[in-house]
Scaffold this motif. Structure first.
Motif, PDB file in Angstrom:
ATOM      1  N   VAL A  82      -3.942   9.967   1.284  1.00  0.00           N
ATOM      2  CA  VAL A  82      -4.428   9.003   0.289  1.00  0.00           C
ATOM      3  C   VAL A  82      -3.649   7.700   0.432  1.00  0.00           C
ATOM      4  O   VAL A  82      -2.421   7.710   0.425  1.00  0.00           O
ATOM      5  N   ASN A 140       1.136   5.549   0.092  1.00  0.00           N
ATOM      6  CA  ASN A 140       0.349   6.679   0.557  1.00  0.00           C
ATOM      7  C   ASN A 140       1.010   7.988   0.162  1.00  0.00           C
ATOM      8  O   ASN A 140       2.199   8.041  -0.127  1.00  0.00           O
ATOM      9  N   GLN A 200       0.862  -1.181   0.000  1.00  0.00           N
ATOM     10  CA  GLN A 200       0.000   0.000   0.000  1.00  0.00           C
ATOM     11  C   GLN A 200       0.897   1.229   0.000  1.00  0.00           C
ATOM     12  O   GLN A 200       1.830   1.313   0.784  1.00  0.00           O
ATOM     13  N   PHE A 211      -7.134   0.184  -9.088  1.00  0.00           N
ATOM     14  CA  PHE A 211      -6.632   0.525  -7.756  1.00  0.00           C
ATOM     15  C   PHE A 211      -7.777   0.750  -6.769  1.00  0.00           C
ATOM     16  O   PHE A 211      -8.822   1.287  -7.131  1.00  0.00           O
ATOM     17  N   ASP A 212      -7.542   0.327  -5.520  1.00  0.00           N
ATOM     18  CA  ASP A 212      -8.443   0.678  -4.421  1.00  0.00           C
ATOM     19  C   ASP A 212      -7.827   1.878  -3.721  1.00  0.00           C
ATOM     20  O   ASP A 212      -6.629   1.874  -3.411  1.00  0.00           O
ATOM     21  N   ILE A 213      -8.663   2.887  -3.455  1.00  0.00           N
ATOM     22  CA  ILE A 213      -8.148   4.120  -2.855  1.00  0.00           C
ATOM     23  C   ILE A 213      -8.952   4.442  -1.606  1.00  0.00           C
ATOM     24  O   ILE A 213     -10.184   4.420  -1.620  1.00  0.00           O
ATOM     25  N   ILE A 258      -3.298   3.977  -1.346  1.00  0.00           N
ATOM     26  CA  ILE A 258      -3.645   3.345  -2.620  1.00  0.00           C
ATOM     27  C   ILE A 258      -3.016   1.953  -2.695  1.00  0.00           C
ATOM     28  O   ILE A 258      -1.896   1.753  -2.245  1.00  0.00           O
ATOM     29  N   ILE A 299     -13.260   3.448  -4.284  1.00  0.00           N
ATOM     30  CA  ILE A 299     -12.716   4.698  -3.748  1.00  0.00           C
ATOM     31  C   ILE A 299     -13.584   5.109  -2.568  1.00  0.00           C
ATOM     32  O   ILE A 299     -14.795   5.289  -2.718  1.00  0.00           O
ATOM     33  N   ILE A 320      -3.880  11.583  -4.921  1.00  0.00           N
ATOM     34  CA  ILE A 320      -3.982  10.372  -5.747  1.00  0.00           C
ATOM     35  C   ILE A 320      -2.870  10.379  -6.802  1.00  0.00           C
ATOM     36  O   ILE A 320      -2.210   9.367  -7.021  1.00  0.00           O
ATOM     37  N   LEU A 367       0.043   7.582  -7.108  1.00  0.00           N
ATOM     38  CA  LEU A 367       0.234   6.808  -8.340  1.00  0.00           C
ATOM     39  C   LEU A 367       1.689   6.857  -8.795  1.00  0.00           C
ATOM     40  O   LEU A 367       2.225   5.875  -9.301  1.00  0.00           O
TER      41      LEU A 367
END
Length: 129
Positions: A18, A6, A4, A60-62, A20, A27, A82, A86
């Motif tokens: 955030v 951030n 994960q 992606f899960d955010i 991700i 989201i 975000i 990314l």
């Protein structure tokens, strides 16, 4: 959960953290679905903008923690967060995100109030007679 990443996004007084990870496109903002939290469509588009620019809306899960400011400031802070997250996942996304102008922090804020004025520039009502 896998790796994960951030990042932090800021805009005016709003700050968003955030988180991700690889997933199926969920989201959440402050434990609510982003479409419920940001009810206006143009704010939802702000959140989706970084994912659209790299064409991966459902990869992606955010999870976003938003504090301070108003909804618009939070949405724009989340957009920056975000985009930064990314970049941490894959540096190859940089040209697409940069071309869309998503890596720039908007420096505009509220101008300070000046003495002898009602607000920053607004004067008190003037009566000639």
């Amino acid at each position: 959960m896998e790796k994960q990443k951030n990042a932090v996004g800021r805009r005016k007084e709003a700050v968003t953290r955030v988180f991700i990870s690889k997933g199926n496109g969920t989201i959440t903002v402050n434990d609510k679905d982003y479409k419920q939290y940001f009810s206006l469509v143009y704010l939802q588009n702000q959140i989706e903008a970084p994912l659209r620019s790299i064409e991966s809306l459902d990869k992606f899960d955010i999870k976003i923690n938003a504090t301070g400011g108003g909804v618009k400031g939070q949405a724009e802070a989340a957009k920056l967060g975000i985009a930064r997250a990314l970049l941490e996942i894959n540096a190859d996304y940089r040209p697409a995100l940069k071309a869309a102008g998503l890596l720039k922090r908007d420096p505009r804020g509220v101008e300070r109030k000046k003495f002898g004025k009602k607000k920053a520039r607004r004067s008190f009502q003037f009566s000639k007679r």
